[in-house]
Design a protein around this motif. Structure first.
Motif, PDB file in Angstrom:
ATOM      1  N   GLU A   1      44.499  14.746 -19.644  1.00  0.00           N
ATOM      2  CA  GLU A   1      43.207  14.121 -19.401  1.00  0.00           C
ATOM      3  C   GLU A   1      43.079  13.739 -17.927  1.00  0.00           C
ATOM      4  OE1 GLU A   1      42.691  10.460 -21.445  1.00  0.00           O
ATOM      5  OE2 GLU A   1      40.589  10.243 -20.879  1.00  0.00           O
ATOM      6  N   VAL A   2      42.001  14.168 -17.325  1.00  0.00           N
ATOM      7  CA  VAL A   2      41.757  13.847 -15.916  1.00  0.00           C
ATOM      8  C   VAL A   2      41.230  12.415 -15.808  1.00  0.00           C
ATOM      9  CG1 VAL A   2      40.377  14.390 -13.883  1.00  0.00           C
ATOM     10  CG2 VAL A   2      41.297  16.237 -15.291  1.00  0.00           C
ATOM     11  N   GLN A   3      41.856  11.630 -14.957  1.00  0.00           N
ATOM     12  CA  GLN A   3      41.396  10.270 -14.687  1.00  0.00           C
ATOM     13  C   GLN A   3      41.412  10.026 -13.189  1.00  0.00           C
ATOM     14  OE1 GLN A   3      43.879   7.639 -17.094  1.00  0.00           O
ATOM     15  NE2 GLN A   3      42.311   7.601 -18.676  1.00  0.00           N
ATOM     16  N   LEU A   4      40.379   9.338 -12.722  1.00  0.00           N
ATOM     17  CA  LEU A   4      40.279   8.971 -11.309  1.00  0.00           C
ATOM     18  C   LEU A   4      39.861   7.513 -11.240  1.00  0.00           C
ATOM     19  CD1 LEU A   4      38.475  12.130 -11.275  1.00  0.00           C
ATOM     20  CD2 LEU A   4      39.860  11.865  -9.237  1.00  0.00           C
ATOM     21  N   VAL A   5      40.569   6.736 -10.444  1.00  0.00           N
ATOM     22  CA  VAL A   5      40.302   5.303 -10.338  1.00  0.00           C
ATOM     23  C   VAL A   5      40.117   4.957  -8.874  1.00  0.00           C
ATOM     24  CG1 VAL A   5      41.139   2.992 -10.810  1.00  0.00           C
ATOM     25  CG2 VAL A   5      41.656   4.857 -12.414  1.00  0.00           C
ATOM     26  N   GLU A   6      38.926   4.449  -8.550  1.00  0.00           N
ATOM     27  CA  GLU A   6      38.610   4.072  -7.177  1.00  0.00           C
ATOM     28  C   GLU A   6      38.842   2.570  -6.964  1.00  0.00           C
ATOM     29  OE1 GLU A   6      35.412   6.943  -8.758  1.00  0.00           O
ATOM     30  OE2 GLU A   6      36.363   5.074  -9.382  1.00  0.00           O
ATOM     31  N   GLY A  26      46.260  13.599 -14.316  1.00  0.00           N
ATOM     32  CA  GLY A  26      45.775  14.687 -15.151  1.00  0.00           C
ATOM     33  C   GLY A  26      45.638  16.012 -14.418  1.00  0.00           C
ATOM     34  N   PHE A  27      45.822  16.008 -13.130  1.00  0.00           N
ATOM     35  CA  PHE A  27      45.876  17.213 -12.323  1.00  0.00           C
ATOM     36  C   PHE A  27      46.577  16.840 -11.024  1.00  0.00           C
ATOM     37  CE2 PHE A  27      42.732  16.638  -8.869  1.00  0.00           C
ATOM     38  CZ  PHE A  27      42.138  15.466  -9.291  1.00  0.00           C
ATOM     39  N   THR A  28      46.993  17.816 -10.268  1.00  0.00           N
ATOM     40  CA  THR A  28      47.638  17.529  -8.983  1.00  0.00           C
ATOM     41  C   THR A  28      46.782  18.055  -7.842  1.00  0.00           C
ATOM     42  OG1 THR A  28      48.901  19.578  -8.796  1.00  0.00           O
ATOM     43  CG2 THR A  28      49.880  17.794 -10.101  1.00  0.00           C
ATOM     44  N   GLU A  31      46.861  21.656  -7.031  1.00  0.00           N
ATOM     45  CA  GLU A  31      46.106  22.581  -7.875  1.00  0.00           C
ATOM     46  C   GLU A  31      44.616  22.573  -7.553  1.00  0.00           C
ATOM     47  OE1 GLU A  31      46.954  20.766 -11.571  1.00  0.00           O
ATOM     48  OE2 GLU A  31      48.926  21.660 -11.811  1.00  0.00           O
ATOM     49  N   ARG A  32      44.082  21.372  -7.339  1.00  0.00           N
ATOM     50  CA  ARG A  32      42.650  21.208  -7.159  1.00  0.00           C
ATOM     51  C   ARG A  32      42.380  20.253  -6.011  1.00  0.00           C
ATOM     52  NH1 ARG A  32      39.915  22.502 -11.895  1.00  0.00           N
ATOM     53  NH2 ARG A  32      38.012  22.355 -10.627  1.00  0.00           N
ATOM     54  N   GLY A  33      41.201  20.396  -5.406  1.00  0.00           N
ATOM     55  CA  GLY A  33      40.848  19.512  -4.313  1.00  0.00           C
ATOM     56  C   GLY A  33      40.381  18.156  -4.807  1.00  0.00           C
ATOM     57  N   ILE A  34      40.234  17.232  -3.845  1.00  0.00           N
ATOM     58  CA  ILE A  34      39.772  15.885  -4.161  1.00  0.00           C
ATOM     59  C   ILE A  34      38.691  15.516  -3.156  1.00  0.00           C
ATOM     60  CG2 ILE A  34      41.523  14.741  -2.727  1.00  0.00           C
ATOM     61  CD1 ILE A  34      40.394  13.554  -6.209  1.00  0.00           C
ATOM     62  N   GLY A  35      37.712  14.765  -3.611  1.00  0.00           N
ATOM     63  CA  GLY A  35      36.621  14.416  -2.711  1.00  0.00           C
ATOM     64  C   GLY A  35      35.906  13.161  -3.143  1.00  0.00           C
ATOM     65  N   TRP A  36      34.755  12.932  -2.521  1.00  0.00           N
ATOM     66  CA  TRP A  36      33.977  11.729  -2.786  1.00  0.00           C
ATOM     67  C   TRP A  36      32.499  12.066  -2.940  1.00  0.00           C
ATOM     68  CZ3 TRP A  36      36.384   7.018  -3.383  1.00  0.00           C
ATOM     69  CH2 TRP A  36      37.732   6.964  -3.020  1.00  0.00           C
ATOM     70  N   LEU A  37      31.909  11.367  -3.904  1.00  0.00           N
ATOM     71  CA  LEU A  37      30.473  11.405  -4.129  1.00  0.00           C
ATOM     72  C   LEU A  37      29.950   9.999  -3.891  1.00  0.00           C
ATOM     73  CD1 LEU A  37      30.678  13.083  -7.648  1.00  0.00           C
ATOM     74  CD2 LEU A  37      29.906  14.257  -5.598  1.00  0.00           C
ATOM     75  N   ARG A  38      28.645   9.874  -3.685  1.00  0.00           N
ATOM     76  CA  ARG A  38      28.042   8.556  -3.672  1.00  0.00           C
ATOM     77  C   ARG A  38      26.642   8.629  -4.263  1.00  0.00           C
ATOM     78  NH1 ARG A  38      26.927   7.255   2.777  1.00  0.00           N
ATOM     79  NH2 ARG A  38      25.186   8.735   3.074  1.00  0.00           N
ATOM     80  N   ALA A  97      36.204  12.121  -6.831  1.00  0.00           N
ATOM     81  CA  ALA A  97      35.914  13.253  -7.719  1.00  0.00           C
ATOM     82  C   ALA A  97      36.832  14.427  -7.445  1.00  0.00           C
ATOM     83  CB  ALA A  97      34.469  13.693  -7.545  1.00  0.00           C
ATOM     84  N   ARG A  98      37.152  15.161  -8.488  1.00  0.00           N
ATOM     85  CA  ARG A  98      37.859  16.419  -8.304  1.00  0.00           C
ATOM     86  C   ARG A  98      36.860  17.421  -7.752  1.00  0.00           C
ATOM     87  NH1 ARG A  98      40.869  19.363 -13.299  1.00  0.00           N
ATOM     88  NH2 ARG A  98      38.764  20.131 -13.701  1.00  0.00           N
ATOM     89  N   CYS A  99      37.274  18.176  -6.749  1.00  0.00           N
ATOM     90  CA  CYS A  99      36.328  19.097  -6.139  1.00  0.00           C
ATOM     91  C   CYS A  99      36.992  20.411  -5.772  1.00  0.00           C
ATOM     92  CB  CYS A  99      35.688  18.473  -4.898  1.00  0.00           C
ATOM     93  SG  CYS A  99      36.817  18.243  -3.527  1.00  0.00           S
TER      94      CYS A  99
END
Length: 121
Positions: A1-6, A26-28, A31-38, A97-99
């Motif tokens: 399960e993917v979880q992100l905590v800001e 839930g991912f590394t 493997e995948r990028g990481i980013g930010w939304l607002r 966010a995962r991006c």
């Protein structure tokens, strides 16, 4: 399960700085990028930054370019958004966010609950 905590949001005066943190599971980041939304009040959610998993390239929206810096620690699966010279128009809920980045576009799928950033004039 993917979880992100800001974390790290708050109230700051215009011209000030804040540093947001994101803990992902839930991912590394290999493997995948990481980013930010607002999302500002009354506006659509917008992608403002992304760091690619494949080559470390970064993306910034024009509205934050030169003021915000994204970074990540792949070993800790943690990312940060350093925000300098904040403006009242930066007031928004910020989401980690995962991006993924493709030529000319970015894709965000999972995101966290968000952290409020308020910039007073």
């Amino acid at each position: 399960e993917v979880q992100l905590v800001e974390s790290g949001g708050g109230l700051v005066q215009a011209g000030g700085s804040l540093r947001l943190s994101c803990a992902a599971s839930g991912f590394t980041f290999d493997e995948r990028g990481i980013g930010w939304l607002r999302q500002a009040p009354g506006k659509e959610r917008e992608g403002i930054s992304c760091i690619s998993s494949s080559d470390g390239k970064t993306y910034y929206a024009d509205s934050v370019k030169g003021r915000f810096t994204i970074s990540s620690d792949n070993a800790k699966n943690t990312a940060w958004l350093q925000m300098n010279n904040l403006k009242p128009e930066d007031t928004a809920v910020y989401y980690c966010a995962r991006c993924d980045m493709k030529p000319g576009s970015r894709y965000y799928d999972y995101w966290g609950q968000g952290t409020q950033v308020t910039v007073s004039s």
